[in-house]
Design a protein around this motif. Structure first.
Motif, PDB file in Angstrom:
ATOM      1  N   ALA A  65      36.171  40.209  57.850  1.00  0.00           N
ATOM      2  CA  ALA A  65      34.808  40.010  58.349  1.00  0.00           C
ATOM      3  C   ALA A  65      34.071  38.955  57.530  1.00  0.00           C
ATOM      4  N   SER A  66      34.765  38.356  56.559  1.00  0.00           N
ATOM      5  CA  SER A  66      34.156  37.342  55.707  1.00  0.00           C
ATOM      6  C   SER A  66      34.775  35.984  56.000  1.00  0.00           C
ATOM      7  N   ALA A  67      33.961  34.947  55.822  1.00  0.00           N
ATOM      8  CA  ALA A  67      34.457  33.581  55.978  1.00  0.00           C
ATOM      9  C   ALA A  67      34.098  32.784  54.733  1.00  0.00           C
ATOM     10  N   ASN A  68      34.992  31.900  54.345  1.00  0.00           N
ATOM     11  CA  ASN A  68      34.776  31.033  53.192  1.00  0.00           C
ATOM     12  C   ASN A  68      34.464  29.623  53.661  1.00  0.00           C
ATOM     13  N   CYS A  69      33.532  28.997  52.955  1.00  0.00           N
ATOM     14  CA  CYS A  69      33.174  27.610  53.224  1.00  0.00           C
ATOM     15  C   CYS A  69      33.636  26.777  52.041  1.00  0.00           C
ATOM     16  N   VAL A  70      34.564  25.872  52.288  1.00  0.00           N
ATOM     17  CA  VAL A  70      35.017  24.956  51.242  1.00  0.00           C
ATOM     18  C   VAL A  70      34.615  23.541  51.638  1.00  0.00           C
ATOM     19  N   VAL A  71      34.230  22.771  50.648  1.00  0.00           N
ATOM     20  CA  VAL A  71      33.814  21.397  50.906  1.00  0.00           C
ATOM     21  C   VAL A  71      34.928  20.463  50.457  1.00  0.00           C
ATOM     22  N   VAL A  72      35.268  19.560  51.345  1.00  0.00           N
ATOM     23  CA  VAL A  72      36.370  18.633  51.142  1.00  0.00           C
ATOM     24  C   VAL A  72      35.818  17.219  51.030  1.00  0.00           C
ATOM     25  N   SER A 135      24.897  14.566  57.533  1.00  0.00           N
ATOM     26  CA  SER A 135      26.014  13.617  57.579  1.00  0.00           C
ATOM     27  C   SER A 135      27.371  14.286  57.358  1.00  0.00           C
ATOM     28  N   TRP A 136      27.390  15.547  56.949  1.00  0.00           N
ATOM     29  CA  TRP A 136      28.650  16.244  56.695  1.00  0.00           C
ATOM     30  C   TRP A 136      29.174  16.895  57.963  1.00  0.00           C
ATOM     31  N   PRO A 137      30.376  16.555  58.422  1.00  0.00           N
ATOM     32  CA  PRO A 137      30.970  17.316  59.516  1.00  0.00           C
ATOM     33  C   PRO A 137      31.182  18.770  59.058  1.00  0.00           C
ATOM     34  N   VAL A 138      31.030  19.696  59.994  1.00  0.00           N
ATOM     35  CA  VAL A 138      31.289  21.117  59.725  1.00  0.00           C
ATOM     36  C   VAL A 138      32.463  21.513  60.611  1.00  0.00           C
ATOM     37  N   LEU A 139      33.622  21.738  59.982  1.00  0.00           N
ATOM     38  CA  LEU A 139      34.828  22.103  60.708  1.00  0.00           C
ATOM     39  C   LEU A 139      34.954  23.623  60.686  1.00  0.00           C
ATOM     40  N   VAL A 140      34.948  24.228  61.866  1.00  0.00           N
ATOM     41  CA  VAL A 140      34.942  25.684  62.001  1.00  0.00           C
ATOM     42  C   VAL A 140      36.258  26.122  62.630  1.00  0.00           C
ATOM     43  N   ASP A 141      36.977  26.991  61.935  1.00  0.00           N
ATOM     44  CA  ASP A 141      38.217  27.514  62.502  1.00  0.00           C
ATOM     45  C   ASP A 141      37.896  28.289  63.783  1.00  0.00           C
ATOM     46  N   ALA A 142      38.765  28.179  64.776  1.00  0.00           N
ATOM     47  CA  ALA A 142      38.550  28.856  66.062  1.00  0.00           C
ATOM     48  C   ALA A 142      38.394  30.364  65.890  1.00  0.00           C
ATOM     49  N   ALA A 143      39.083  30.965  64.916  1.00  0.00           N
ATOM     50  CA  ALA A 143      38.964  32.408  64.688  1.00  0.00           C
ATOM     51  C   ALA A 143      37.570  32.775  64.187  1.00  0.00           C
ATOM     52  N   VAL A 144      36.954  31.900  63.399  1.00  0.00           N
ATOM     53  CA  VAL A 144      35.576  32.135  62.949  1.00  0.00           C
ATOM     54  C   VAL A 144      34.635  32.025  64.141  1.00  0.00           C
TER      55      VAL A 144
END
Length: 185
Positions: A65-72, A135-144
């Protein structure tokens, strides 16, 4: 007048409407929350329990139920693009594969902590896709994106947000990607 949405039942936390407790959020997150497409919730936590493993143990919130946000930081021809990747905590972001290719980069790696903190205005351990620089793209996994509700950072280490996956998929600059989150192991 419609009745307010009921607070979620996630772990042992007391969830409150985030718009009522903007003081618990990092400044960029507090500015963004009122603009979101649906209600989100906030719960106060101990700063020492902000990291995912400690959080799930301390508050009985399932890892799924948790999601992690990592910056690349993605680099190509001397240019660096910062991008946020949001994946379920049961997975890891495919930084060197899907993320690198999607951003058209020659090289992609986790962005330096000091740069992320300075440019996002958020605390390390509380970085979240809500309120990031435009300006930062936000890439979201389909499962999220498909999740009814996921727990993410709030811009500080002292609270967490519970957000519908559809809201995260609809953030400015968000793109939903299949396979962004890869199984850990």
């Amino acid at each position: 007048m419609a009745a307010p949405d009921p607070a979620p039942q996630l772990g042992t936390l007391s969830w409150l409407p985030a718009v009522d407790r903007l003081d618990l959020l990092g400044a960029p997150v507090a500015a963004a929350v009122p603009t979101l497409s649906a209600p989100v919730w906030v719960a106060e936590i101990d700063d020492d329990a902000a990291d995912t493993a400690a959080f799930t143990e301390a508050y009985s919130v399932p890892l799924a139920a948790s999601a992690n946000c990592v910056v690349v930081a993605a680099r190509r021809s001397g240019e660096t693009t910062m991008a946020a990747c949001l994946v379920l905590a049961t997975t890891r972001a495919d930084v060197n594969g899907l993320v690198r290719r999607h951003l058209g980069a020659r090289k992609a790696s986790f962005a330096p902590q000091d740069v992320v903190v300075a440019e996002s205005g958020m605390a390390y351990g509380g970085i979240t896709p809500v309120g990031l620089p435009a300006s930062w793209p936000v890439l979201v996994d389909a499962a999220v994106a498909a999740s009814e509700l996921v727990v993410i950072g709030s811009g500080t280490r002292g609270s967490k947000l519970a957000v519908p996956g559809a809201v995260l998929a609809g953030l400015p600059g968000a793109e939903v990607l299949d396979g962004l989150g890869q199984p850990i192991g």
